[in-house]
Design an enzyme around this catalytic site. Structure first.
Site, short mmCIF file in Angstrom:
data_model
loop_
_atom_site.label_atom_id
_atom_site.label_comp_id
_atom_site.label_asym_id
_atom_site.label_seq_id
_atom_site.Cartn_x
_atom_site.Cartn_y
_atom_site.Cartn_z
N VAL A 146 4.15 0.80 2.28
CA VAL A 146 4.33 -0.45 2.99
C VAL A 146 4.58 -1.56 1.97
O VAL A 146 3.82 -1.69 0.99
CB VAL A 146 3.10 -0.81 3.85
CG1 VAL A 146 3.35 -2.12 4.60
CG2 VAL A 146 2.80 0.31 4.84
N LYS B 185 7.45 -0.71 6.61
CA LYS B 185 6.91 0.61 6.32
C LYS B 185 8.06 1.61 6.18
O LYS B 185 8.98 1.63 7.00
CB LYS B 185 5.97 1.05 7.44
CG LYS B 185 5.26 2.37 7.19
CD LYS B 185 4.23 2.62 8.30
CE LYS B 185 3.44 3.88 8.06
NZ LYS B 185 2.40 4.09 9.11
N ASP C 244 -6.63 9.06 15.54
CA ASP C 244 -6.95 8.85 14.13
C ASP C 244 -7.63 7.50 13.92
O ASP C 244 -7.34 6.79 12.96
CB ASP C 244 -5.69 8.95 13.27
CG ASP C 244 -6.01 9.13 11.78
OD1 ASP C 244 -7.11 9.62 11.46
OD2 ASP C 244 -5.15 8.79 10.94
N GLY D 82 0.62 5.49 0.82
CA GLY D 82 -0.15 6.59 1.38
C GLY D 82 0.45 7.92 1.00
O GLY D 82 1.35 8.00 0.16
N GLY D 83 -0.04 8.97 1.66
CA GLY D 83 0.45 10.30 1.33
C GLY D 83 1.88 10.54 1.77
O GLY D 83 2.59 11.34 1.16
N GLY E 83 0.82 -1.19 0.00
CA GLY E 83 0.00 0.00 0.00
C GLY E 83 0.86 1.25 0.00
O GLY E 83 2.00 1.25 0.48
N GLY F 35 3.92 7.66 3.17
CA GLY F 35 4.70 6.44 3.30
C GLY F 35 4.23 5.33 2.39
O GLY F 35 3.24 5.45 1.68
#
Length: 428
Positions: A48, A63, A158, A43-44, A41, A46
């Site tokens: 993984v 990660k 979060d 993300g903004g 995956g 990082g």
């Protein structure tokens, strides 16, 4: 999640999906022991990847921060804080962090247990609305992780469906893992590192707006554990109804609704949801934190009547963690909707923990009549706790029967639990 050895097309696609600016490639060996396989995956800030520990032949998830994130000291601090927070929480409902390191570029990486399954965000998109019992069980499992985090002075800040990952135990039963403690608020403790304290700037907006409490909207720094209760209530509402309690087409409208408007009716979306369940969720969504549950144990107790029987173990663990941490003690609760005042928080948590967990330590009440009276008193406290938290007049025997107590015993226990406070205690 892992492509089979013969599925070369899928494997190649995953390799190509790695961001071009990341400092690792499939086949690279990190720290002399982790061989990178493919991306899991992005993300903004990082990415993984799946990797294999060469010596142990164990699949892990690693990660990394993206290069752009490395230029922001606050994001680097969050990354380190996420690893430390996850390591401190020993619950099975938090993804384990087993190692950390630094690439030759200076970029930090974190090695975590590999999880095979889906996050609740994906599950909700595919199957929402979910069955009520299943939804409650998922949230109760998350409460276990949250309870332990809170006991350590860690507020997640979060919690959202995409940060609750559903995988399977060896026996096939579902287990929820809470992910991403990167923006957690950590209360400094003796021996803590200087950068473990909150580093968030007052002007920063941290969190996911749909799941953020009013106080988090106003000031990310000035929140406590009750902001996580708001998020848990929002998540449960969404799983059950297929919608969010607060939604709007623009960010300003969403913020205004969260700050000023009541949540949308749960039962309008889900008529089979009981008024009591709706009330339990709406208590999480009180604008004033003082009007919410005071801790995650109170929330777990409120949800117990709507959970499958196996999920009552989660309730027991949550209460025990909060009790042992000392977070479960406070003033008398307000009168319930039935007009009957339940026992103080300390008595509720002690009774639930001792009775439902089969505590073999000291009995709750010492008496010359021996352990029998102490056990009966604890059971009475359990009945009182369930009755007070559920707020369902006349249903206490049924609720206790749901927890495995016979109807006859439950009726006697409820009668004892309603012993008037003004009546003198039995002679010793």
């Amino acid at each position: 999640m892992i492509a089979g050895e013969g599925d070369q097309t899928v494997r190649d696609a995953r390799m190509e999906a790695l961001p071009r600016d990341i400092a690792v490639s499939p086949g690279d060996v990190l720290a002399g022991k982790y061989r990178v396989e493919h991306v899991l995956g992005v993300g903004g800030v990082g990415v993984v990847v799946a990797a294999v520990h060469l010596e142990l032949d164990e699949r892990v998830a690693i990660k990394f921060l993206l290069p752009a994130a490395l230029k922001q000291p606050e994001l680097v601090s969050r990354f380190a804080r996420e690893a430390r927070a996850a390591v401190r929480i020993k619950s099975e409902h938090v993804a384990r962090v087993t190692d950390v390191g630094v690439l030759h570029t200076g970029a930090p990486f974190m090695v975590m247990e590999y999880l095979d399954g889906q996050d609740l965000g994906a599950i909700a998109r595919q199957h929402a609305p979910l069955p009520i019992e299943q939804s409650v069980e998922y949230v109760l499992q998350a409460c276990e992780a949250v309870a332990e985090a809170h006991s350590l002075g860690i507020v997640h800040r979060d919690l959202k469906p995409s940060n609750l990952f559903v995988t399977r135990r060896a026996d096939g039963s579902p287990v929820v893992k809470v992910l991403d403690f990167g923006i957690s608020k950590v209360k400094p403790h003796a021996g803590s590192r200087p950068d473990e304290a909150v580093v968030t700037q007052t002007s920063s907006v941290i969190g996911s707006p749909l799941y953020m409490s009013p106080e988090q909207m106003e000031s990310t720094r000035d929140v406590d554990a009750r902001t996580d209760l708001w998020s848990l209530g929002t998540i449960l509402y969404e799983l059950i109804s297929g919608a969010c309690p607060f939604d709007a087409p623009t960010m300003p409208q969403l913020v205004a609704k969260i700050l000023r408007s009541p949540p949308a009716s749960l039962r309008a979306h889900r008529p089979d949801a009981s008024p009591e369940l709706e009330a339990a969720i709406f208590k999480c969504l009180e604008k004033d934190p003082e009007h919410r549950y005071r801790n995650v144990a109170e929330l777990a107790l409120a949800l117990a009547p709507f959970a499958p029987r196996r999920a009552l173990l989660s309730v027991q663990r949550v209460v025990r963690v909060i009790q042992v941490s000392g977070l479960g003690y406070g003033e008398q609760p307000p009168p319930s909707s039935s007009g009957w005042d339940g026992p103080p928080q300390a008595e509720r948590t002690q009774a639930i923990a001792a009775t439902s967990l089969g505590d073999t330590g000291r009995p709750l009440q010492k008496s010359s009549r021996g352990v029998l009276f102490g056990a009966f008193a604890a059971a009475a406290g359990l009945a009182a706790a369930v009755a007070w938290m559920a707020g369902v007049p006349g249903r206490e025997p049924a609720l206790l029967a749901h927890a495995g107590i016979t109807h006859a015993s439950a009726t006697a226990i409820v009668a004892a639990a309603r012993w008037p406070a003004s009546r003198p205690a039995p002679s010793r």
